[in-house]
Scaffold this motif. Structure first.
Motif, PDB file in Angstrom:
ATOM      1  N   GLN A  80     -11.820  -2.407   4.071  1.00 41.98           N
ATOM      2  CA  GLN A  80     -11.366  -2.907   5.193  1.00 41.98           C
ATOM      3  C   GLN A  80     -11.665  -4.252   5.563  1.00 41.98           C
ATOM      4  O   GLN A  80     -12.896  -4.466   5.326  1.00 41.98           O
ATOM      5  N   PRO A  81     -10.756  -5.035   5.946  1.00 41.73           N
ATOM      6  CA  PRO A  81     -11.413  -6.537   6.452  1.00 41.73           C
ATOM      7  C   PRO A  81     -12.287  -6.239   7.591  1.00 41.73           C
ATOM      8  O   PRO A  81     -12.097  -5.508   8.448  1.00 41.73           O
ATOM      9  N   ARG A  83       1.921   1.878  -3.740  1.00 41.69           N
ATOM     10  CA  ARG A  83       1.162   2.137  -4.358  1.00 41.69           C
ATOM     11  C   ARG A  83       0.453   3.628  -4.009  1.00 41.69           C
ATOM     12  O   ARG A  83      -0.063   4.246  -4.733  1.00 41.69           O
ATOM     13  N   GLU A  93       0.689  -1.193  -0.032  1.00 42.22           N
ATOM     14  CA  GLU A  93       0.132  -0.041   0.046  1.00 42.22           C
ATOM     15  C   GLU A  93       0.806   1.304   0.113  1.00 42.22           C
ATOM     16  O   GLU A  93       0.508   2.280  -0.510  1.00 42.22           O
ATOM     17  N   ARG A 110      -7.339  -1.026 -11.569  1.00 42.17           N
ATOM     18  CA  ARG A 110      -7.641  -1.434 -10.195  1.00 42.17           C
ATOM     19  C   ARG A 110      -8.873  -1.630 -10.070  1.00 42.17           C
ATOM     20  O   ARG A 110      -9.855  -0.754 -10.893  1.00 42.17           O
ATOM     21  N   ARG A 111      -9.567  -2.150  -8.945  1.00 43.01           N
ATOM     22  CA  ARG A 111     -10.884  -2.206  -8.585  1.00 43.01           C
ATOM     23  C   ARG A 111     -11.293  -1.615  -7.057  1.00 43.01           C
ATOM     24  O   ARG A 111     -11.269  -2.524  -6.175  1.00 43.01           O
ATOM     25  N   PRO A 112     -10.913  -0.410  -6.756  1.00 44.49           N
ATOM     26  CA  PRO A 112     -10.695  -0.152  -5.332  1.00 44.49           C
ATOM     27  C   PRO A 112     -12.111  -0.266  -4.560  1.00 44.49           C
ATOM     28  O   PRO A 112     -12.164  -0.317  -3.374  1.00 44.49           O
ATOM     29  N   GLU A 113     -13.081  -0.246  -5.171  1.00 40.36           N
ATOM     30  CA  GLU A 113     -14.453  -0.446  -4.639  1.00 40.36           C
ATOM     31  C   GLU A 113     -14.516  -1.782  -4.016  1.00 40.36           C
ATOM     32  O   GLU A 113     -15.556  -1.822  -3.150  1.00 40.36           O
ATOM     33  N   LEU A 114     -13.707  -2.809  -4.403  1.00 41.32           N
ATOM     34  CA  LEU A 114     -13.873  -4.235  -3.536  1.00 41.32           C
ATOM     35  C   LEU A 114     -12.455  -4.241  -2.627  1.00 41.32           C
ATOM     36  O   LEU A 114     -12.655  -5.421  -1.980  1.00 41.32           O
ATOM     37  N   TYR A 115     -11.782  -3.229  -2.441  1.00 48.06           N
ATOM     38  CA  TYR A 115     -10.687  -3.366  -1.552  1.00 48.06           C
ATOM     39  C   TYR A 115     -11.111  -2.726  -0.146  1.00 48.06           C
ATOM     40  O   TYR A 115     -10.081  -1.855   0.474  1.00 48.06           O
TER      41      TYR A 115
END
Length: 285
Positions: free
Chosen positions: A275-276, A156, A153, A268-273
């Motif tokens: 927080q766990p 990135r 991260e 990238r697909r930031p909408e899928l990343y």
């Protein structure tokens, strides 16, 4: 498009600030003779690094200097027409930071305080809270400090902020628990190389990586300074001894070619990343 020469240093720096400044001056002159436009010096280039990561002795810590202190001003003057990046222990508001600075033409282009810390280091240094790129005469650049490159991260964030080059200054030692007889075969040396190449390739940027050599207290440093292209290929490197890794790179041209078909940042697909939902730490914290 124009190629420039990029240099990464592997060298030993101890506690003596005057000796550190002399060695920095010698490396700047060596880089200048090589025709370099950028020189990346190790972490702790002013005053060295910790001697023990498990229980640092407060009486043997590296000397700390102010971000606008005499030592930084002297290196800025030495830099002249080069862009020079280096690491040092910064003292501000009664706290220490493991910091990096980028210098050119007698002034400061960018500053950075290390964000990610291994446990022993957190006993000595405060943690930074900002990841940002900045403009330089050789293009937009980002700074990281050794352990930061363990975290995808961090690199990135700099790439998304427009960094075309990342300078990672390191004082990265061999394994503390199972050191190999040959430093080039050490587990930490292998990870150091792996992270350098992976961070360059996944962000399609140029990565310039320095490191300390020699020993400080119980720590042994393995060098392996390098310049890595945006495809993750090592363009120049040192081994365990001191020296400069120098490569001529058309930074924009190489990055544009790497991103011509596969452009990782745009795909990238930031909408899928998100927080766990649960902590990944075994202790649940």
């Amino acid at each position: 498009m124009t190629a420039i020469r990029l240099a990464a240093a592997a060298a030993h720096f101890g506690r003596d600030l005057d000796r550190s400044l002399d060695r920095i001056g010698s490396l700047i002159e060596a880089a200048r003779r090589e025709g370099a436009s950028l020189l990346v010096l190790p972490g702790g280039a002013l005053g060295g690094y910790l001697a023990d990561l498990r229980s640092p002795d407060p009486d043997t810590l590296p000397p700390a200097v102010a971000a606008d202190g005499e030592e930084i001003r002297r290196v800025a003057a030495l830099a002249g027409d080069l862009v020079v990046c280096l690491g040092y222990t910064e003292l501000a508001d009664g706290r220490r930071w493991n910091s990096a600075v980028c210098l050119h033409g007698g002034g400061v282009l960018g500053r950075y305080r290390k964000v990610h810390q291994p446990p022993g280091e957190a006993l000595v240094y405060a943690a930074g809270d900002r990841l940002a790129a900045f403009d330089t005469p050789i293009g937009r650049l980002g700074l990281l400090v050794d352990y930061d490159k363990t975290f995808p991260e961090a690199a990135r964030a700099l790439a998304l902020d427009g960094a075309r080059i990342v300078a990672c200054v390191s004082a990265w030692p061999a394994s503390l628990t199972r050191r190999a007889e040959r430093l080039t075969q050490d587990r930490q040396a292998r990870l150091f190389d792996l992270y350098d190449c992976a961070r360059a390739a996944e962000n399609q940027i140029v990565w310039v990586s320095s490191n300390q050599t020699g020993t400080t207290g119980g720590l042994a440093f393995f060098g392996q300074a390098k310049v890595v292209g945006p495809g993750g290929d090592v363009l120049a490197r040192t081994w365990t001894k001191g020296g400069l890794a120098v490569a001529e790179v058309d930074v924009d041209g190489e990055i544009d070619r790497a991103r011509l078909v596969l452009y990782h940042l745009a795909e990238r697909r930031p909408e899928l990343y998100g927080q766990p939902r649960r902590s990944a730490r075994p202790d649940g914290r």
